[in-house]
Design a protein around this motif. Structure first.
Motif, PDB file in Angstrom:
ATOM      1  N   ILE A 193      -1.782  -7.114  -2.218  1.00 24.65           N
ATOM      2  CA  ILE A 193      -2.780  -6.068  -2.064  1.00 24.65           C
ATOM      3  C   ILE A 193      -2.027  -4.751  -1.890  1.00 24.65           C
ATOM      4  CG2 ILE A 193      -4.610  -5.137  -0.601  1.00 24.65           C
ATOM      5  CD1 ILE A 193      -5.299  -8.028   0.145  1.00 24.65           C
ATOM      6  N   THR A 194      -2.332  -3.789  -2.714  1.00 23.03           N
ATOM      7  CA  THR A 194      -1.680  -2.484  -2.616  1.00 23.03           C
ATOM      8  C   THR A 194      -2.575  -1.542  -1.829  1.00 23.03           C
ATOM      9  OG1 THR A 194      -0.599  -2.811  -4.757  1.00 23.03           O
ATOM     10  CG2 THR A 194      -0.685  -0.572  -3.891  1.00 23.03           C
ATOM     11  N   PRO A 195      -2.187  -1.190  -0.599  1.00 19.84           N
ATOM     12  CA  PRO A 195      -3.053  -0.346   0.231  1.00 19.84           C
ATOM     13  C   PRO A 195      -3.084   1.088  -0.261  1.00 19.84           C
ATOM     14  CG  PRO A 195      -0.979  -0.742   1.341  1.00 19.84           C
ATOM     15  CD  PRO A 195      -0.966  -1.589   0.100  1.00 19.84           C
ATOM     16  N   THR A 196      -4.213   1.738  -0.077  1.00 17.34           N
ATOM     17  CA  THR A 196      -4.356   3.158  -0.394  1.00 17.34           C
ATOM     18  C   THR A 196      -4.395   3.995   0.875  1.00 17.34           C
ATOM     19  OG1 THR A 196      -6.771   2.928  -0.434  1.00 17.34           O
ATOM     20  CG2 THR A 196      -5.595   2.664  -2.524  1.00 17.34           C
ATOM     21  N   ARG A 197      -4.309   3.355   2.014  1.00 24.12           N
ATOM     22  CA  ARG A 197      -4.319   4.022   3.316  1.00 24.12           C
ATOM     23  C   ARG A 197      -3.238   3.408   4.185  1.00 24.12           C
ATOM     24  NH1 ARG A 197      -7.244   6.595   0.675  1.00 24.12           N
ATOM     25  NH2 ARG A 197      -9.298   7.463   1.127  1.00 24.12           N
ATOM     26  N   GLN A 198      -2.865   4.119   5.251  1.00 24.18           N
ATOM     27  CA  GLN A 198      -1.938   3.550   6.215  1.00 24.18           C
ATOM     28  C   GLN A 198      -2.718   2.663   7.176  1.00 24.18           C
ATOM     29  OE1 GLN A 198       0.400   6.454   8.267  1.00 24.18           O
ATOM     30  NE2 GLN A 198       1.351   4.967   9.641  1.00 24.18           N
ATOM     31  N   PHE A 199      -2.169   1.470   7.474  1.00 23.51           N
ATOM     32  CA  PHE A 199      -2.834   0.527   8.347  1.00 23.51           C
ATOM     33  C   PHE A 199      -2.063   0.370   9.654  1.00 23.51           C
ATOM     34  CE2 PHE A 199      -4.286  -1.616   4.211  1.00 23.51           C
ATOM     35  CZ  PHE A 199      -5.431  -0.835   4.169  1.00 23.51           C
ATOM     36  N   GLY A 200      -2.823   0.219  10.751  1.00 23.69           N
ATOM     37  CA  GLY A 200      -2.201  -0.018  12.047  1.00 23.69           C
ATOM     38  C   GLY A 200      -1.849  -1.480  12.246  1.00 23.69           C
ATOM     39  N   ARG A 201      -2.771  -2.368  11.892  1.00 22.09           N
ATOM     40  CA  ARG A 201      -2.527  -3.805  12.038  1.00 22.09           C
ATOM     41  C   ARG A 201      -3.379  -4.567  11.038  1.00 22.09           C
ATOM     42  NH1 ARG A 201      -1.864  -5.879  17.993  1.00 22.09           N
ATOM     43  NH2 ARG A 201      -0.155  -4.410  17.676  1.00 22.09           N
TER      44      ARG A 201
END
Length: 216
Positions: free
Chosen positions: A19-27
């Motif tokens: 999965i390529t994220p488009t946002r920064q994730f915390g957890r």
């Protein structure tokens, strides 16, 4: 005894999907049923993907936060997810379906950033901590505050219930780890991990940021 090459062949991690994220994730966490992946987004949303098919399918995000979502933790009972944000907000709601219902919210659970959330072994209580130097215990079903555990003098980065659910561990910026009774908030013991605090390296101050419990 396995050779190094055989061990690597058997246990080497392999990418099955991506999965390529488009946002920064915390957890990022799997739900207990293993069919959904949840991610705490710094865009104020909880992102979801269904893993039921051959490829992940993105589901509608969960809304309700005003700041960065720092962490998420799942309750098995009721198929609920609890999420916490940088404005001190706490939210509990369903994680399945297109528009899961919200069970409860606490806009001011802490004064500022909630840095960690832990679920008790029986799933009935939640513990939270944050930059306000407080540890709080909540009824997981209603969001009612059960107890406040003071004692830290710097930001509290992590909380973790003991396996019996009767006490709680918490770690702070100075490297202090406290174990407290949940019933009355009294201190059981304190661990000195001050070597984790690196005040001379401002970009890597450290402190006790993560806790894990031995099975024995």
């Amino acid at each position: 005894m396995l050779s190094a090459d055989t061990f690597k062949t058997i246990f080497e991690a392999k990418t099955t999907t991506q999965i390529t994220p488009t946002r920064q994730f915390g957890r990022v966490r799997f739900t207990p049923c293993g069919t959904t992946l949840l991610a705490a987004g710094h865009d104020g949303l909880v992102h979801r993907w269904s893993l039921a098919g051959e490829s992940p399918v993105e589901l509608p995000q969960l809304t309700g936060h005003n700041g960065w979502v720092q962490t998420v933790v799942c309750r098995t009972e009721g198929e609920l997810v609890v999420s916490a944000d940088s404005w001190g907000g706490l939210r509990c709601g369903g994680y399945l379906g297109d528009a899961p219902a919200v069970a409860w919210t606490k806009a001011d659970a802490h004064d500022g950033w909630i840095l960690d959330v832990s679920l008790s072994p029986d799933g009935r209580q939640l513990a939270t901590c944050g930059i306000d130097r407080l540890v709080r215990v909540w009824d997981a079903g209603t969001g009612t505050l059960v107890r406040e555990l003071p004692g830290h003098t710097t930001e509290v980065f992590c909380v973790l219930f003991a396996p019996d659910g009767r006490s709680l561990f918490s770690g702070d910026l100075d490297g202090r780890v406290r174990q407290s009774h949940i019933e009355d908030g009294s201190l059981i013991r304190e661990f000195d991990a001050a070597s984790l605090h690196l005040s001379h390296r401002l970009q890597e101050v450290g402190g006790a940021r993560h806790l894990a419990m031995s099975a024995s």
